[in-house]
Write a protein that holds these residues in place. Structure first.
Motif, PDB file in Angstrom:
ATOM      1  N   ILE A 135       5.926   3.903  -7.629  1.00 17.01           N
ATOM      2  CA  ILE A 135       5.055   4.484  -6.599  1.00 17.01           C
ATOM      3  C   ILE A 135       3.790   3.643  -6.497  1.00 17.01           C
ATOM      4  N   THR A 136       3.468   3.169  -5.290  1.00 18.43           N
ATOM      5  CA  THR A 136       2.216   2.440  -5.082  1.00 18.43           C
ATOM      6  C   THR A 136       1.143   3.404  -4.571  1.00 18.43           C
ATOM      7  N   GLY A 137      -0.107   3.037  -4.798  1.00 17.63           N
ATOM      8  CA  GLY A 137      -1.206   3.911  -4.393  1.00 17.63           C
ATOM      9  C   GLY A 137      -1.173   5.226  -5.134  1.00 17.63           C
ATOM     10  N   ALA A 138      -0.876   5.165  -6.450  1.00 15.36           N
ATOM     11  CA  ALA A 138      -0.580   6.378  -7.215  1.00 15.36           C
ATOM     12  C   ALA A 138      -1.786   7.011  -7.885  1.00 15.36           C
ATOM     13  N   SER A 139      -2.988   6.502  -7.638  1.00 15.01           N
ATOM     14  CA  SER A 139      -4.149   7.033  -8.348  1.00 15.01           C
ATOM     15  C   SER A 139      -4.816   8.211  -7.650  1.00 15.01           C
ATOM     16  N   SER A 140      -4.442   8.473  -6.400  1.00 12.70           N
ATOM     17  CA  SER A 140      -5.080   9.567  -5.668  1.00 12.70           C
ATOM     18  C   SER A 140      -4.208   9.985  -4.493  1.00 12.70           C
ATOM     19  N   ASN A 168      -3.835  -5.883  -2.086  1.00  9.80           N
ATOM     20  CA  ASN A 168      -4.226  -6.993  -1.217  1.00  9.80           C
ATOM     21  C   ASN A 168      -4.170  -8.342  -1.913  1.00  9.80           C
ATOM     22  N   ASN A 169      -3.932  -8.339  -3.211  1.00  9.98           N
ATOM     23  CA  ASN A 169      -3.693  -9.586  -3.935  1.00  9.98           C
ATOM     24  C   ASN A 169      -2.202  -9.889  -3.818  1.00  9.98           C
ATOM     25  N   PHE A 170      -1.813 -10.574  -2.750  1.00 10.77           N
ATOM     26  CA  PHE A 170      -0.397 -10.743  -2.424  1.00 10.77           C
ATOM     27  C   PHE A 170       0.361 -11.548  -3.479  1.00 10.77           C
ATOM     28  N   LEU A 171      -0.295 -12.557  -4.044  1.00 10.12           N
ATOM     29  CA  LEU A 171       0.372 -13.339  -5.090  1.00 10.12           C
ATOM     30  C   LEU A 171       0.676 -12.457  -6.300  1.00 10.12           C
ATOM     31  N   LEU A 172      -0.282 -11.620  -6.668  1.00 12.81           N
ATOM     32  CA  LEU A 172      -0.081 -10.705  -7.796  1.00 12.81           C
ATOM     33  C   LEU A 172       1.034  -9.714  -7.496  1.00 12.81           C
ATOM     34  N   MET A 173       1.078  -9.210  -6.254  1.00  8.09           N
ATOM     35  CA  MET A 173       2.132  -8.249  -5.900  1.00  8.09           C
ATOM     36  C   MET A 173       3.509  -8.896  -6.025  1.00  8.09           C
ATOM     37  N   GLY A 174       3.612 -10.166  -5.641  1.00  9.22           N
ATOM     38  CA  GLY A 174       4.881 -10.860  -5.806  1.00  9.22           C
ATOM     39  C   GLY A 174       5.267 -10.988  -7.265  1.00  9.22           C
ATOM     40  N   ILE A 202     -15.512  -1.780  18.176  1.00  8.53           N
ATOM     41  CA  ILE A 202     -14.525  -2.757  17.741  1.00  8.53           C
ATOM     42  C   ILE A 202     -14.524  -2.838  16.218  1.00  8.53           C
ATOM     43  N   THR A 203     -13.359  -2.720  15.617  1.00  5.10           N
ATOM     44  CA  THR A 203     -13.254  -2.839  14.165  1.00  5.10           C
ATOM     45  C   THR A 203     -13.562  -4.265  13.740  1.00  5.10           C
ATOM     46  N   PRO A 204     -14.495  -4.478  12.815  1.00  4.87           N
ATOM     47  CA  PRO A 204     -14.785  -5.839  12.331  1.00  4.87           C
ATOM     48  C   PRO A 204     -13.509  -6.489  11.790  1.00  4.87           C
ATOM     49  N   PHE A 205     -13.367  -7.794  12.020  1.00  5.51           N
ATOM     50  CA  PHE A 205     -12.145  -8.487  11.626  1.00  5.51           C
ATOM     51  C   PHE A 205     -11.854  -8.328  10.132  1.00  5.51           C
ATOM     52  N   GLU A 206     -12.885  -8.398   9.291  1.00  4.11           N
ATOM     53  CA  GLU A 206     -12.688  -8.281   7.848  1.00  4.11           C
ATOM     54  C   GLU A 206     -12.042  -6.943   7.496  1.00  4.11           C
ATOM     55  N   ASP A 207     -12.517  -5.846   8.135  1.00  5.44           N
ATOM     56  CA  ASP A 207     -11.944  -4.526   7.891  1.00  5.44           C
ATOM     57  C   ASP A 207     -10.514  -4.455   8.433  1.00  5.44           C
ATOM     58  N   PHE A 208     -10.312  -5.041   9.611  1.00  2.00           N
ATOM     59  CA  PHE A 208      -8.990  -5.033  10.242  1.00  2.00           C
ATOM     60  C   PHE A 208      -7.988  -5.772   9.359  1.00  2.00           C
ATOM     61  N   TYR A 209      -8.410  -6.926   8.844  1.00  2.00           N
ATOM     62  CA  TYR A 209      -7.538  -7.757   8.004  1.00  2.00           C
ATOM     63  C   TYR A 209      -7.179  -7.036   6.714  1.00  2.00           C
ATOM     64  N   THR A 258      -3.390  -4.073   3.252  1.00  2.00           N
ATOM     65  CA  THR A 258      -3.032  -2.929   2.412  1.00  2.00           C
ATOM     66  C   THR A 258      -1.834  -2.179   2.972  1.00  2.00           C
ATOM     67  N   ASN A 259      -1.882  -1.864   4.258  1.00  2.00           N
ATOM     68  CA  ASN A 259      -0.879  -0.980   4.851  1.00  2.00           C
ATOM     69  C   ASN A 259       0.436  -1.677   5.199  1.00  2.00           C
ATOM     70  N   PHE A 260       0.404  -3.007   5.341  1.00  2.00           N
ATOM     71  CA  PHE A 260       1.604  -3.684   5.833  1.00  2.00           C
ATOM     72  C   PHE A 260       1.998  -4.938   5.049  1.00  2.00           C
ATOM     73  N   LEU A 261       1.117  -5.937   4.998  1.00  2.00           N
ATOM     74  CA  LEU A 261       1.493  -7.211   4.387  1.00  2.00           C
ATOM     75  C   LEU A 261       1.827  -7.069   2.902  1.00  2.00           C
ATOM     76  N   SER A 262       1.104  -6.201   2.198  1.00  2.00           N
ATOM     77  CA  SER A 262       1.350  -6.010   0.765  1.00  2.00           C
ATOM     78  C   SER A 262       2.751  -5.490   0.493  1.00  2.00           C
ATOM     79  N   VAL A 263       3.295  -4.764   1.458  1.00  2.00           N
ATOM     80  CA  VAL A 263       4.640  -4.196   1.312  1.00  2.00           C
ATOM     81  C   VAL A 263       5.677  -5.294   1.128  1.00  2.00           C
ATOM     82  N   HIS A 264       5.623  -6.298   1.996  1.00  2.00           N
ATOM     83  CA  HIS A 264       6.606  -7.382   1.885  1.00  2.00           C
ATOM     84  C   HIS A 264       6.338  -8.263   0.665  1.00  2.00           C
TER      85      HIS A 264
END
Length: 250
Positions: A5-10, A59-65, A93-100, A105-111
């Motif tokens: 389970i990911t995101g399991a702390s809360s 968000n640390n994609f290398l670590l997730m791999g 407008i959502t700032p790019f840093e927040d958008f990224y 978190t919600n998508f790229l980390s999954v793959h």
């Protein structure tokens, strides 16, 4: 059963961990907040589960791999991809840093996590992948463009995986809840329609998982309203969205 389970702390992740904490299950809990994750893990152990914790920012994609590669050392029965964030409902407008970061978190980390895991599931010819998406993926309000976009991308990803992995005996499920009382939704400053308690939300989610529902959106009345809204003429949809946005104060 070995359940990751990911995101399991809360929030939903913690509630799902506690639900599956039995002496029949071996849990692997992943989250970035160490103290909170350790608290949840201890509660799960007290209920009889074997528990391993992994402290990581998704968000640390290398670590997730790398984590994915370590996880396949043992068979995987179910992986619940729950980690997610929201920027809240706000105008502008959502700032790019927040958008990224939200998309990470919600998508790229999954793959990033699943890339080494999927071949393992294919080789063992079994396993379940559960994506926790959102009803917000079905219709994008102007105050939640980044969040809705990330969850709609997740839906598309899971849909493709379903078709790809079904011939290999792997079940891919997409769960799309409405508003559930949690750390994420408590930031909202508007009346949330059909708001559910965490216990009720977990009951619906786990029931859908046990029944192997490929796509499950709830609550039904809220889902139906969204489905109807998408079928209306654009001019009428515009009026409804503008009115709803005004009621939010955005």
């Amino acid at each position: 059963m070995r359940i990751i389970i990911t995101g399991a702390s809360s929030g939903l992740g913690a509630a799902l961990a506690l639900y599956y904490a039995t002496n029949e299950n071996d849990l692997v809990l992943i989250a970035r907040r160490e103290n909170r994750l350790n608290d949840i893990a201890q509660k799960c152990r007290e209920k009889g589960a074997e528990v391993k914790t992994i402290i990581a920012d998704v968000n640390n994609f290398l670590l997730m791999g790398e984590i994915g590669k370590r996880l396949i050392e043992k068979p995987i029965d179910r992986i619940i991809l729950n980690a997610g964030v929201s920027t809240g409902h706000a105008g502008g407008i959502t700032p790019f840093e927040d958008f990224y970061r939200l998309f990470g978190t919600n998508f790229l980390s999954v793959h990033a996590l699943l890339e080494p895991i999927i071949p393992k599931l294919m080789a063992q010819k079994s396993g379940e992948i559960v994506f926790i998406s959102s009803l917000a993926s079905l219709f994008t309000m102007p105050t939640s463009i980044a969040y809705s976009s990330s969850k709609r991308a997740l839906n598309a990803y899971s849909e493709g995986l379903h078709y790809q992995l079904k011939p290999h005996g792997i079940t891919v499920m997409t769960i799309m809840p409405g508003f559930i009382d949690s750390e994420m939704t408590q930031k909202n400053r508007f009346k949330m329609p059909f708001l559910m308690t965490t216990d009720k939300g977990i009951e619906r989610i786990t029931h859908a998982i046990e029944r192997k529902r490929i796509r499950y959106a709830f609550p039904f009345r809220f889902t139906l309203m969204i489905r109807i809204l998408t079928l209306l003429p654009q001019s009428l949809r515009d009026k409804i969205v503008n009115f709803t946005n005004f009621k939010k104060g955005a």
